[in-house]
Design an enzyme around this catalytic site. Structure first.
Site, PDB file in Angstrom:
ATOM      1  N   PHE A  11       0.849  -1.278   0.286  1.00 19.37           N
ATOM      2  CA  PHE A  11      -0.006  -0.095   0.333  1.00 19.37           C
ATOM      3  C   PHE A  11       0.346   1.301   0.058  1.00 19.37           C
ATOM      4  O   PHE A  11       0.414   2.065   0.523  1.00 19.37           O
ATOM      5  CB  PHE A  11      -1.477   0.309   0.834  1.00 19.37           C
ATOM      6  CG  PHE A  11      -1.100  -1.194   1.195  1.00 19.37           C
ATOM      7  CD1 PHE A  11      -2.065  -1.991   0.512  1.00 19.37           C
ATOM      8  CD2 PHE A  11      -1.428  -1.884   2.516  1.00 19.37           C
ATOM      9  CE1 PHE A  11      -2.766  -3.114   1.190  1.00 19.37           C
ATOM     10  CE2 PHE A  11      -1.559  -2.781   3.743  1.00 19.37           C
ATOM     11  CZ  PHE A  11      -2.128  -3.771   2.580  1.00 19.37           C
ATOM     12  N   HIS A  12       1.993   1.279  -0.680  1.00 16.83           N
ATOM     13  CA  HIS A  12       3.149   2.643  -0.349  1.00 16.83           C
ATOM     14  C   HIS A  12       3.006   2.407  -2.352  1.00 16.83           C
ATOM     15  O   HIS A  12       4.704   3.307  -2.310  1.00 16.83           O
ATOM     16  CB  HIS A  12       4.045   2.453  -0.132  1.00 16.83           C
ATOM     17  CG  HIS A  12       3.900   1.598   1.513  1.00 16.83           C
ATOM     18  ND1 HIS A  12       4.948   1.029   1.990  1.00 16.83           N
ATOM     19  CD2 HIS A  12       3.052   1.378   2.313  1.00 16.83           C
ATOM     20  CE1 HIS A  12       4.353   0.703   3.594  1.00 16.83           C
ATOM     21  NE2 HIS A  12       2.906   1.401   2.945  1.00 16.83           N
TER      22      HIS A  12
END
Length: 555
Positions: free
Chosen positions: A478-479
């Site tokens: 999730f980056h």
């Protein structure tokens, strides 16, 4: 505010956008509009730390994106959750407070981005942080973003830390201090058992200011230009059948829609690669070939284990009595699994070794997230057995992808191609991370807790088999970052003051402006970038006002 003209329009009420709106509206003479495509953050699951498992799949509060088929991942589409509510992804994330390494920011500065070295960004981390440990040389004690320790030590996390020590990784009490390397407990963006999103930290104190307007369910569709100056935003409020509205600004549009939608909105507005814009029939306002390029993300490889003792969160969640105890502990003390979320422990280490067994990287190249539960994927239903998970990710991937529009409708997701594992270094480092996790699991400290390795399992033994496991099972952590990157070369999108090259009155302030991905979780760096941007915006406004006064005086 009856009219539709403001000083600043902030597009996106996420990790950065809430900071911008909250800080800029501190000046009562400054009129700010904050546009958020999602709804108000009313759900209990947003504010309860363990609710991450619910919001991970909620189309109400989550864009629920999917990448395009990635050829390096055997043609798989990867699920990419992104926040769609006040607080953005800080309202649905894993709560971990990590800044990255000193060297990450010094590298940004070395690339020509003046003012972004570690010594220059540290004060903004400190300004934003309200750490329960209090103020120190590395931490803030009274900032709006609350940061807390995990209250109770866990037997399984202690075993993991001991195992990491046995393979040469020291124990640490602070991943955000002088050195990142080590194994220990994460600090979380929680406060007294509740999530502290940037909406909670920055918008709640600001929401009743008469100079701040917050519009939810308001999807920005285009930027409005007067020549090459951004002067407003067109947005649709209330879904597909909602009204189209236009808000105008006297000073600047501040784009904080994230690494997917910031480049999407620029492209829809005529700023981006000429060939793409012309193919889509969009008039070119300014050609910037780097818009949407340079996409980077941390690829997560999850190793699942069955635990030999019934001490995991799986055991609690799979029992009515266990659930009742969890609920009672949170209600009475605001502690326990409901107050922690998913991952409690972690490790930053140098996993990739050369032929002589020496670390290839000078600083940690792998991060662990250790959860006292197990499921088929992040946020999924826990397994029926006692289980835990060790997730590893390569910290500084070389692989680069892109984001490109394929529709003129801002509600339609763009093409998202991460190109995971497309370089030899990324493949080798990721496999080395999996092997390091196995080494910790097989250490004397952890061996009593490991009944069996469920994934990848004993059938994956060689490096080639482990790489294939990574291709078939890897997922985002999730980056996503870098798609409007900071710099001065032809592919850069913003300058060191986050102003979009070639146009006036427009900045991009979110993780898309990162030139390279930081070595860790991205929420704290996004907050830092917005805090620093506020100072730059104010400085530039004062300089412009002074220049105008001087010019008028001479006239």
């Amino acid at each position: 505010m009856r009219d539709e003209e403001f000083d600043y329009i902030v597009v996106g009420a996420g990790s950065a956008g809430c900071v911008l709106a909250g800080r800029l509206s501190e000046d009562p003479a400054t009129r700010v509009l904050l546009l958020e495509a999602g709804p108000v953050d009313r759900s209990l699951w947003i504010h309860l730390p363990i609710g991450y498992g619910k919001t991970m799949w909620s189309p109400t509060y989550n864009w629920c994106f999917e990448t395009d088929p990635d050829p390096n991942m055997n043609g798989r589409r990867i699920y990419w959750p992104r926040g769609k509510t006040l607080g953005g992804s800080s309202s649905i994330n894993g709560l971990i407070y990590i800044r990255g390494q000193r060297e990450d920011y010094d590298h940004w500065a070395a690339l020509g981005n003046a003012g972004w070295g570690y010594d220059e960004v540290l004060p903004y981390f400190i300004r934003s942080e309200g750490n329960e440990r209090g103020a120190s040389a590395f931490h803030g004690g009274d900032g709006p973003l609350k940061v807390s320790d995990i209250a109770a030590k866990h037997e399984l996390i202690e075993a993991f830390i001991g195992g990491a020590q046995q393979i040469g990784v020291p124990r640490t009490g602070d991943f955000n201090g002088a050195e990142q390397e080590g194994a220990g407990y994460y600090q979380l963006t929680t406060h007294k058992g509740w999530r502290c999103s940037t909406a909670k930290a920055y918008l709640v104190p600001a929401r009743h200011r008469p100079n701040l307007r917050i519009e939810t369910d308001a999807l920005a569709s285009r930027l409005v230009f007067d020549g090459r100056r951004a002067v407003g935003v067109s947005y649709r409020q209330g879904g597909q059948g909602g009204d189209m509205k236009t808000a105008r600004c006297r000073a600047e549009v501040l784009l904080s829609a994230g690494s997917i939608q910031s480049p999407q909105l620029l492209q829809l507005s005529g700023i981006g690669p000429r060939a793409l814009l012309e193919r889509m029939g969009i008039p070119v306002v300014h050609e910037l070939p780097g818009v949407g390029e340079n996409l980077q993300d941390h690829l997560q490889i999850r190793l699942g284990y069955e635990c030999s003792k019934p001490i995991t969160t799986n055991d609690q969640l799979n029992s009515w009595l266990g659930q009742a105890r969890m609920g009672l502990e949170w209600l009475m003390y605001r502690t326990g699994p409901l107050a922690v979320g998913i991952n409690q422990g972690g490790c930053f280490m140098r996993a990739l070794k050369d032929a002589n067994g020496r670390p290839v990287a000078a600083t940690p190249d792998i991060q662990f997230h250790v959860a006292t539960l197990s499921a088929d994927m992040a946020g999924g239903k826990v397994h029926p057995y006692s289980g835990f998970t060790m997730s590893v990710c390569q910290l500084r991937p070389e692989s680069r992808g892109h984001v490109r529009i394929r529709s003129l409708d801002a509600a339609e997701p763009p093409e998202m191609q991460p190109n995971y594992l497309s370089t030899e270094l990324d493949r080798a480092t990721t496999v080395a991370g999996v092997k390091a996790a196995r080494a910790i699991a097989q250490s004397p400290a952890m061996r009593p807790y490991v009944k069996r390795e469920v994934k990848p399992g004993p059938e994956a033994a060689s490096d080639a088999e482990l790489l294939e496991f990574c291709r078939n099972n890897g997922a985002t952590i999730f980056h996503p970052t870098g798609t409007c990157r900071m710099g001065s070369d032809p592919l850069a999108v913003v300058d060191a003051r986050l102003r979009v090259h070639g146009v006036a009155g427009l900045r991009v302030i979110d993780c898309s402006a990162m030139p390279t991905l930081v070595s860790g979780n991205t929420n704290a760096p996004a907050v830092m970038m917005a805090e620093k941007a506020v100072d730059m915006i104010r400085e530039d406004a004062r300089a412009a006002a002074a220049a105008t006064t001087t010019s008028e005086t001479k006239t």
